[in-house]
Design a protein around this motif. Structure first.
Motif, PDB file in Angstrom:
ATOM      1  N   SER A 191       2.565   6.748  -6.785  1.00  0.00           N
ATOM      2  CA  SER A 191       1.511   7.584  -7.383  1.00  0.00           C
ATOM      3  C   SER A 191       1.903   9.054  -7.372  1.00  0.00           C
ATOM      4  O   SER A 191       1.486   9.822  -8.239  1.00  0.00           O
ATOM      5  CB  SER A 191       0.188   7.401  -6.637  1.00  0.00           C
ATOM      6  OG  SER A 191       0.195   8.069  -5.384  1.00  0.00           O
ATOM      7  N   GLY A 192       2.692   9.462  -6.373  1.00  0.00           N
ATOM      8  CA  GLY A 192       3.112  10.855  -6.266  1.00  0.00           C
ATOM      9  C   GLY A 192       2.030  11.789  -5.763  1.00  0.00           C
ATOM     10  O   GLY A 192       2.227  13.003  -5.686  1.00  0.00           O
ATOM     11  N   MET A 193       0.864  11.248  -5.378  1.00  0.00           N
ATOM     12  CA  MET A 193      -0.256  12.102  -4.982  1.00  0.00           C
ATOM     13  C   MET A 193      -0.162  12.575  -3.536  1.00  0.00           C
ATOM     14  O   MET A 193      -0.630  13.654  -3.205  1.00  0.00           O
ATOM     15  CB  MET A 193      -1.582  11.363  -5.201  1.00  0.00           C
ATOM     16  CG  MET A 193      -2.004  11.264  -6.643  1.00  0.00           C
ATOM     17  SD  MET A 193      -3.670  10.595  -6.848  1.00  0.00           S
ATOM     18  CE  MET A 193      -3.365   8.861  -6.602  1.00  0.00           C
ATOM     19  N   LEU A 194       0.401  11.743  -2.652  1.00  0.00           N
ATOM     20  CA  LEU A 194       0.426  12.085  -1.237  1.00  0.00           C
ATOM     21  C   LEU A 194       1.739  12.766  -0.845  1.00  0.00           C
ATOM     22  O   LEU A 194       2.811  12.300  -1.218  1.00  0.00           O
ATOM     23  CB  LEU A 194       0.239  10.818  -0.382  1.00  0.00           C
ATOM     24  CG  LEU A 194      -1.150  10.664   0.257  1.00  0.00           C
ATOM     25  CD1 LEU A 194      -2.201  10.519  -0.830  1.00  0.00           C
ATOM     26  CD2 LEU A 194      -1.177   9.484   1.201  1.00  0.00           C
ATOM     27  N   PHE A 219       0.831  -1.206   0.000  1.00  0.00           N
ATOM     28  CA  PHE A 219       0.000   0.000   0.000  1.00  0.00           C
ATOM     29  C   PHE A 219       0.864   1.254   0.000  1.00  0.00           C
ATOM     30  O   PHE A 219       0.629   2.196  -0.767  1.00  0.00           O
ATOM     31  CB  PHE A 219      -0.915  -0.029   1.225  1.00  0.00           C
ATOM     32  CG  PHE A 219      -1.920   1.081   1.272  1.00  0.00           C
ATOM     33  CD1 PHE A 219      -2.823   1.293   0.238  1.00  0.00           C
ATOM     34  CD2 PHE A 219      -1.977   1.936   2.367  1.00  0.00           C
ATOM     35  CE1 PHE A 219      -3.752   2.325   0.288  1.00  0.00           C
ATOM     36  CE2 PHE A 219      -2.896   2.968   2.422  1.00  0.00           C
ATOM     37  CZ  PHE A 219      -3.788   3.159   1.377  1.00  0.00           C
ATOM     38  N   LEU A 220       1.888   1.262   0.835  1.00  0.00           N
ATOM     39  CA  LEU A 220       2.780   2.424   0.926  1.00  0.00           C
ATOM     40  C   LEU A 220       3.573   2.625  -0.364  1.00  0.00           C
ATOM     41  O   LEU A 220       3.779   3.761  -0.811  1.00  0.00           O
ATOM     42  CB  LEU A 220       3.737   2.260   2.104  1.00  0.00           C
ATOM     43  CG  LEU A 220       3.110   2.372   3.502  1.00  0.00           C
ATOM     44  CD1 LEU A 220       4.101   1.963   4.567  1.00  0.00           C
ATOM     45  CD2 LEU A 220       2.600   3.798   3.750  1.00  0.00           C
ATOM     46  N   ILE A 221       4.000   1.516  -0.979  1.00  0.00           N
ATOM     47  CA  ILE A 221       4.752   1.610  -2.234  1.00  0.00           C
ATOM     48  C   ILE A 221       3.878   2.197  -3.349  1.00  0.00           C
ATOM     49  O   ILE A 221       4.315   3.056  -4.127  1.00  0.00           O
ATOM     50  CB  ILE A 221       5.296   0.213  -2.642  1.00  0.00           C
ATOM     51  CG1 ILE A 221       6.413  -0.202  -1.694  1.00  0.00           C
ATOM     52  CG2 ILE A 221       5.814   0.234  -4.084  1.00  0.00           C
ATOM     53  CD1 ILE A 221       6.832  -1.648  -1.825  1.00  0.00           C
ATOM     54  N   ILE A 222       2.620   1.749  -3.427  1.00  0.00           N
ATOM     55  CA  ILE A 222       1.695   2.253  -4.445  1.00  0.00           C
ATOM     56  C   ILE A 222       1.454   3.752  -4.246  1.00  0.00           C
ATOM     57  O   ILE A 222       1.455   4.538  -5.205  1.00  0.00           O
ATOM     58  CB  ILE A 222       0.367   1.463  -4.407  1.00  0.00           C
ATOM     59  CG1 ILE A 222       0.586   0.049  -4.964  1.00  0.00           C
ATOM     60  CG2 ILE A 222      -0.725   2.182  -5.205  1.00  0.00           C
ATOM     61  CD1 ILE A 222      -0.579  -0.876  -4.750  1.00  0.00           C
ATOM     62  N   GLY A 224      -7.863  -0.571  -0.178  1.00  0.00           N
ATOM     63  CA  GLY A 224      -7.108   0.640  -0.493  1.00  0.00           C
ATOM     64  C   GLY A 224      -6.195   0.459  -1.690  1.00  0.00           C
ATOM     65  O   GLY A 224      -6.078   1.345  -2.540  1.00  0.00           O
ATOM     66  N   ILE A 225      -5.546  -0.705  -1.776  1.00  0.00           N
ATOM     67  CA  ILE A 225      -4.661  -0.985  -2.911  1.00  0.00           C
ATOM     68  C   ILE A 225      -5.446  -1.001  -4.217  1.00  0.00           C
ATOM     69  O   ILE A 225      -5.045  -0.380  -5.209  1.00  0.00           O
ATOM     70  CB  ILE A 225      -3.939  -2.338  -2.690  1.00  0.00           C
ATOM     71  CG1 ILE A 225      -2.882  -2.194  -1.591  1.00  0.00           C
ATOM     72  CG2 ILE A 225      -3.277  -2.825  -3.984  1.00  0.00           C
ATOM     73  CD1 ILE A 225      -2.296  -3.508  -1.113  1.00  0.00           C
ATOM     74  N   VAL A 226      -6.589  -1.707  -4.216  1.00  0.00           N
ATOM     75  CA  VAL A 226      -7.435  -1.762  -5.412  1.00  0.00           C
ATOM     76  C   VAL A 226      -7.930  -0.370  -5.789  1.00  0.00           C
ATOM     77  O   VAL A 226      -7.921   0.025  -6.957  1.00  0.00           O
ATOM     78  CB  VAL A 226      -8.635  -2.715  -5.183  1.00  0.00           C
ATOM     79  CG1 VAL A 226      -9.618  -2.636  -6.345  1.00  0.00           C
ATOM     80  CG2 VAL A 226      -8.144  -4.146  -5.008  1.00  0.00           C
ATOM     81  N   TYR A 227      -8.330   0.407  -4.776  1.00  0.00           N
ATOM     82  CA  TYR A 227      -8.838   1.763  -4.983  1.00  0.00           C
ATOM     83  C   TYR A 227      -7.806   2.644  -5.681  1.00  0.00           C
ATOM     84  O   TYR A 227      -8.086   3.278  -6.701  1.00  0.00           O
ATOM     85  CB  TYR A 227      -9.217   2.350  -3.625  1.00  0.00           C
ATOM     86  CG  TYR A 227      -9.662   3.795  -3.646  1.00  0.00           C
ATOM     87  CD1 TYR A 227     -10.994   4.132  -3.820  1.00  0.00           C
ATOM     88  CD2 TYR A 227      -8.749   4.832  -3.451  1.00  0.00           C
ATOM     89  CE1 TYR A 227     -11.409   5.452  -3.820  1.00  0.00           C
ATOM     90  CE2 TYR A 227      -9.147   6.156  -3.449  1.00  0.00           C
ATOM     91  CZ  TYR A 227     -10.479   6.461  -3.628  1.00  0.00           C
ATOM     92  OH  TYR A 227     -10.874   7.760  -3.639  1.00  0.00           O
ATOM     93  N   PHE A 228      -6.589   2.673  -5.157  1.00  0.00           N
ATOM     94  CA  PHE A 228      -5.559   3.560  -5.716  1.00  0.00           C
ATOM     95  C   PHE A 228      -5.059   3.070  -7.078  1.00  0.00           C
ATOM     96  O   PHE A 228      -4.692   3.885  -7.929  1.00  0.00           O
ATOM     97  CB  PHE A 228      -4.406   3.740  -4.739  1.00  0.00           C
ATOM     98  CG  PHE A 228      -4.635   4.834  -3.744  1.00  0.00           C
ATOM     99  CD1 PHE A 228      -4.409   6.161  -4.083  1.00  0.00           C
ATOM    100  CD2 PHE A 228      -5.130   4.556  -2.481  1.00  0.00           C
ATOM    101  CE1 PHE A 228      -4.645   7.181  -3.181  1.00  0.00           C
ATOM    102  CE2 PHE A 228      -5.370   5.567  -1.570  1.00  0.00           C
ATOM    103  CZ  PHE A 228      -5.126   6.888  -1.910  1.00  0.00           C
ATOM    104  N   LEU A 256       2.657  10.389   4.003  1.00  0.00           N
ATOM    105  CA  LEU A 256       3.171   9.033   3.855  1.00  0.00           C
ATOM    106  C   LEU A 256       3.901   8.585   5.119  1.00  0.00           C
ATOM    107  O   LEU A 256       3.762   7.429   5.553  1.00  0.00           O
ATOM    108  CB  LEU A 256       4.128   8.956   2.659  1.00  0.00           C
ATOM    109  CG  LEU A 256       3.478   8.830   1.280  1.00  0.00           C
ATOM    110  CD1 LEU A 256       4.525   9.010   0.191  1.00  0.00           C
ATOM    111  CD2 LEU A 256       2.798   7.478   1.128  1.00  0.00           C
ATOM    112  N   ALA A 257       4.673   9.484   5.714  1.00  0.00           N
ATOM    113  CA  ALA A 257       5.412   9.153   6.931  1.00  0.00           C
ATOM    114  C   ALA A 257       4.455   8.825   8.075  1.00  0.00           C
ATOM    115  O   ALA A 257       4.648   7.832   8.804  1.00  0.00           O
ATOM    116  CB  ALA A 257       6.331  10.313   7.329  1.00  0.00           C
TER     117      ALA A 257
END
Length: 484
Positions: free
Chosen positions: A44-47, A37-40, A94-98, A52-53
């Motif tokens: 994505s560059g969105m957050l 999830f964190l890698i995705i 969340g993974i599927v969503y993003f 993220l931290a």
């Protein structure tokens, strides 16, 4: 006896340890999903990095708690297993969503081509059912504009029917349409985008013909590299069809959105569809309606507006009439401010704030006959709807339904802004969370009847630009870009 008791105790201990294995396995799955999830999100560059931290810290803490609970010998380990399963389910969703959000952003953004839908039409009463039935027909084509696409289409038709076509030239697309309806030719070849121009001269034309064959010609669109963290202009084009969004068509809505991410200011500038202007690289010194520029592609419309205002336009977003309904409904409706009370399309709009769904917003945007200033007021109303959409789309609450919104509008919105550029813009907005100031303006002019490049000698209603107002708005755009 003592030896047997000791042996039984060891077996029980092993069994107890083994009984914890399912729980430990579940928590390891939780750890893997957390990392994925964190890698995705990172990719994505969105957050923003801070988000993220904090998220990473929270997920690691959850893992540590659920994993440690597996070593407790009372029933707490089962609580740890339940928490781990619930967290894993949320992470999987969340993974599927993003992943869906990223896919949709790829579909909407990064448009690098335009499509000319070339067609062969015959009269509605013609017995031909396919292009093969029309192989021996007399074909007409126009030579005023679009010669390259016409030639490509004629070559394709000859290849399909397997013979050389019997061709007759006409000076304009309106002359060609009249020749078809009068029986001088039995089939006509032209760009479907010209149907709107023909309708301006021949009322009910599209009801009198049928499309026998069509052929899409894709042409690349050049794009300049731009940084969305710096001020930029976006051309918003509302096309007059409900079909594929990539297809060239007249542009009835022409709004320049001047964006300054540093000062959080947006200026929306509307240019009337009938503005009488030159189309760079197309019409030479001859003038045409701004709306007709869209026939030659979104890049032609952008070049026309750049020439008019003396600005650079980095991005474009194209929507059709279907898009507006879809976007507004996907956002859950919008609150639009109306300058006047009026009725249109079966809806009554009050002066002030109106809560509108998609169909009501479209009716509000398209009406012009209720106003003395006609198309000018329609342009202001379109700006009001766009302002309401932007305010709703930029609110933090939209994040909960972002995937649904993107999924629903992906087929009816097209932009050349890439996925990475959209992600940077979202990241920037989330980082500071500041509200935006949105202002709107419109140019005007003087009505007249003139010949247009795209329609030949036929006199059409046009609007001569008011050069003083154009100059003032050009300066305002530059002031926004410069942060003044």
């Amino acid at each position: 006896m003592e030896h047997q008791h000791s042996h039984a105790s060891k077996n029980q201990s092993k069994k107890s340890k083994n009984n914890n294995m399912p729980g430990k396995l579940i928590t390891m799955i939780q750890l893997i999903l957390s990392a994925a999830f964190l890698i995705i999100l990172w990719n994505s560059g969105m957050l923003p990095g801070l988000y993220l931290a904090l998220l990473g810290g929270g997920l690691f803490l959850l893992f540590a708690v659920t994993f440690c609970l597996q070593y407790v010998k009372n029933k707490s380990k089962y609580l740890g297993m339940v928490i781990s399963i619930l967290v894993s389910i949320v992470l999987a969703i969340g993974i599927v969503y993003f992943l869906r959000v990223q896919k949709t952003m790829e579909e909407v953004g990064g448009a690098t081509y335009k499509t000319d839908n070339m067609i062969v039409v015959v009269k509605a009463s013609d017995p031909a059912e396919s292009i093969l039935d029309a192989g021996n027909y007399r074909f007409g084509y126009q030579t005023a504009t679009d010669q390259k696409n016409n030639q490509m289409m004629m070559d394709d038709v000859e290849k399909v029917v397997g013979r050389e076509l019997n061709l007759t030239e006409y000076g304009t697309v309106t002359d060609l349409a009249n020749a078809l309806l009068s029986g001088q030719v039995e089939a006509a070849i032209y760009n479907e985008a010209f149907n709107g121009i023909i309708e301006e001269s021949i009322e009910g034309y599209t009801d009198q013909i049928k499309i026998l064959y069509q052929y899409g010609i894709e042409t690349p669109i050049e794009q300049e590299e731009t940084n969305v963290e710096e001020p930029f202009n976006v051309y918003i084009s509302g096309i007059d069809v409900s079909g594929p969004i990539t297809t060239n068509s007249r542009s009835d809505v022409n709004i320049i959105m001047t964006v300054n991410p540093n000062t959080k200011k947006i200026l929306l500038t509307t240019t009337p569809r009938d503005y009488y202007v030159t189309i760079p690289g197309i019409s030479g010194e001859q003038r045409d309606k701004l709306t007709h520029a869209g026939i030659y592609g979104v890049d032609a419309s952008m070049a026309t507006l750049e020439n008019l205002y003396g600005i650079d336009i980095s991005y474009y977003a194209r929507v059709n009439f279907t898009s507006l309904i879809t976007i507004v409904d996907a956002l859950g409706g919008v609150d639009v401010n109306s300058e006047y009370a009026f009725s249109a399309g079966g809806y009554d709009f009050k002066q002030g704030i109106n809560s509108l769904d998609g169909k009501a917003a479209l009716a509000f945007s398209r009406e012009r006959y209720s106003f003395q200033s006609g198309d000018n007021q329609r342009g202001k109303n379109q700006e009001a709807v766009l302002t309401a959409i932007l305010q709703k789309a930029m609110s933090p609450a939209i994040l909960t339904s972002a995937n649904q919104v993107l999924a629903e509008v992906s087929s009816c919105v097209q932009t050349n802004m890439t996925q990475d550029e959209m992600a940077k813009f979202i990241n920037m907005q989330l980082s500071d969370g500041a509200s935006w100031t949105i202002e709107s303006a419109a140019v005007s002019g003087t009505g007249d009847s003139q010949a247009c490049y795209s329609s030949g000698a036929q006199l059409l209603y046009v609007m001569w630009p008011d050069e003083a107002i154009v100059g003032d708005l050009s300066r305002r755009m530059n002031q926004v870009l410069e942060g003044n």
